[in-house]
Design a protein around this motif. Sequence first.
Motif, short mmCIF file in Angstrom:
data_model
loop_
_atom_site.label_atom_id
_atom_site.label_comp_id
_atom_site.label_asym_id
_atom_site.label_seq_id
_atom_site.Cartn_x
_atom_site.Cartn_y
_atom_site.Cartn_z
N GLU A 271 0.82 -1.21 0.00
CA GLU A 271 0.00 0.00 0.00
C GLU A 271 0.86 1.26 0.00
O GLU A 271 0.48 2.30 0.53
CB GLU A 271 -0.95 -0.02 1.20
N VAL A 272 2.02 1.16 -0.61
CA VAL A 272 2.89 2.32 -0.73
C VAL A 272 2.17 3.46 -1.43
O VAL A 272 2.32 4.63 -1.08
CB VAL A 272 4.19 1.94 -1.46
N ILE A 273 1.33 3.13 -2.41
CA ILE A 273 0.55 4.15 -3.12
C ILE A 273 -0.89 4.22 -2.61
O ILE A 273 -1.44 5.30 -2.42
CB ILE A 273 0.58 3.88 -4.64
N THR A 274 -1.51 3.09 -2.36
CA THR A 274 -2.94 3.09 -2.03
C THR A 274 -3.22 3.45 -0.57
O THR A 274 -4.37 3.70 -0.22
CB THR A 274 -3.59 1.73 -2.34
N GLY A 275 -2.20 3.47 0.27
CA GLY A 275 -2.42 3.81 1.66
C GLY A 275 -2.63 5.29 1.88
O GLY A 275 -2.26 6.14 1.05
N TYR A 276 -3.30 5.64 2.98
CA TYR A 276 -3.49 7.01 3.44
C TYR A 276 -4.35 7.84 2.48
O TYR A 276 -4.03 8.96 2.13
CB TYR A 276 -2.13 7.66 3.73
N GLY A 277 -5.47 7.21 2.08
CA GLY A 277 -6.55 7.98 1.47
C GLY A 277 -6.66 7.99 -0.03
O GLY A 277 -7.63 8.51 -0.57
N ARG A 278 -5.71 7.42 -0.74
CA ARG A 278 -5.70 7.55 -2.21
C ARG A 278 -6.98 7.03 -2.85
O ARG A 278 -7.43 7.57 -3.86
CB ARG A 278 -4.47 6.80 -2.75
N LYS A 299 5.21 6.87 1.13
CA LYS A 299 4.63 8.00 0.41
C LYS A 299 3.68 8.85 1.24
O LYS A 299 4.07 9.77 1.93
CB LYS A 299 3.96 7.50 -0.86
N GLY A 300 2.37 8.54 1.21
CA GLY A 300 1.36 9.42 1.77
C GLY A 300 1.34 9.52 3.27
O GLY A 300 0.66 10.41 3.80
#
Length: 477
Positions: A271-278, A299-300
Motif C-alpha cells: 500500500e505504498v501508493i494506495t495507503g493514506y486515502g488515495r 509516500k502518503g
Amino acid sequence: MTLQQEPVTLTEAATDAKSHLAEAAKRHLVMNFTPASKYRDDELPVFVRGEHCSVFDENGRRFFDGLAGLFCVQLGYTHGAEVGEAVREQLATLPFQTTWSVTHPPAAKLAHKLAQLAPGDLNRVFFASGGGESNEAAIKLARQYHITKGHHTRYKFIARRVAYHGTSFGAMSLNGMTDVRKMFEPLMNGVRHAHNTKRYRRPEGETEQQFTDFLLGELESLIVQEGPDTIAAIIMEPLQNAGGSLTPPTGYFQGVRALCDKYGILMIADEVITGYGRLGSWFGSTHYGFQPDMITFAKGIASAYVPLGGVIASDHIIETVLDGPVGMFNHALTYGGHPVACAAALKNIEIMEREGVVENVAQLTPYLAEKLGEVRDKHKKIVGDLRGDGFHRSFELVTNHEAKRWETDPISAADFVGKHLNPALAEVGLLCRVAIDAEGNPLVQVSPPLVMTRDDIDELADLLDRAFATATREAGL
C-alpha cells in the motif's frame, strides 16, 4: 564547474543561481529514472515553490500537479509550514534517536495511531524510510516467520505481472516489470508472477465473475505447481499502479485471502501508493474489503514532506517471531522510526483527519470519474480505456480500437509521446505520468493531491482535454 566565480551582490547571486540551477543539476545530479536526453538536450524544469495542487518553476510558471509529486503529496503544497513546525519542535527537542531496544514519543505515538487505522489485528509497526525498504522488510519478516515455525522450505514469493515494488535487491525481485529488472538479474531466487487484474483486452463478453474465476484458478494452479509448502507470501497492490490503475474484479481479493489461508501462505498488501486515502479509505485493503497479514506503506503517510515507510504486521506474525529462537525481528535500519519523520507523519495524519481529506476523496470520486469520462468520450480517436478508482486514474491510448493497440503507422507510440504528447502537457502546464506500457500502448496517469476540489477537477479535466487535442492535431491523427 562552479556556480559563482567571483563575489557578487545578493541580487546578482540570486539571479546567477537561478539561471544555472538546471545546468548544475545536469552536470552533477544523477536523477531517478531520467533519460540521457534530460542531461543533455532537453529542458530540465526546476520547481521552486508549491501551493495547494500546483507547483511553480523558477520562472514563476504554474503547473497543476496531477500526480501529487509521485502519488504521495496527499495534502498538496499548502500545509508544509504546519508540518514544518512539528518538525522544528522535534528537532529542537530530540533530533535523533534509534528504535534499537529503546523508543521515543513520535515513534510510539505513530505506531499506536497506525494500529488504530489499520484493519483487523494489524497492530505491530516496523518503520523504514521508503517503499522499497518497506517491501524489503516484509520479505525478511515473512521468511523469518516461516523459518521460526519450522517451515524452512517456504522461501518463494508470488507477485503479479507488470507490478512494481521497488528497486532494492529483494523488492526489485518482486517486480513484474521486465525492463526494470532484467539487466540486474539474477535476482532473489524463487519469485513467480501471476496475471494482474487488467480487464482491457480480455475476451469479449467475459463476465466479471468469470474473470475472477480465471485469475484465482491460475493463481491456485501456480501455487500447486510450485508446491504450496515452498510459498512464503503473496504480495499485491490493492490497486496496481504499473500497467495503469488496475482495479480488482469483485471477489478477487477475498479469493486470494482464501487461497492463502488454505495453503498457509502470508498475504502482503503493498500500500505504498494506495495507503493514506488515495482510494477514499485509509487503506486500499479496507477499501476492497480484505484482511492482509501485512501492509507495507510509505509516500502518503507524511505526504512525502519527509521520507518515511514501514510494515504493519499482525500480532500473530510478530509474536511468533519474538517467541522464536532469535528472539527478535532480525532486521534493522538506522533511520527506522526517525523521530523527525514520525513527528511529521503524526502532524500529517492530524491534518488529514481535521480537514476530512479521506472523506474528500470518497465524496469527489464520482465527480472525478465523470469529468475524466467526458475527456475520454471527447477523444475517442486515441483513448481506448479509462480506468481506476479514487484519485488514481489512467488513460490507455490506442489508434486501433478493434485490436486495442497503438499501431506504428502513421506514428509510433514513442514518437507520439516524445514529440507531441509530452510537449502538449508541458504547454498547458500539467504534470502527470506518461509512459508506454508493457504492451506498447501509451499510458497517461493522473493521481492528484487528495485535497483537490471540484474546481480543481474541472481544471485537471480541461488541461487534459487541451493537451490531448493539441497532441492529436500535431501528430496528424
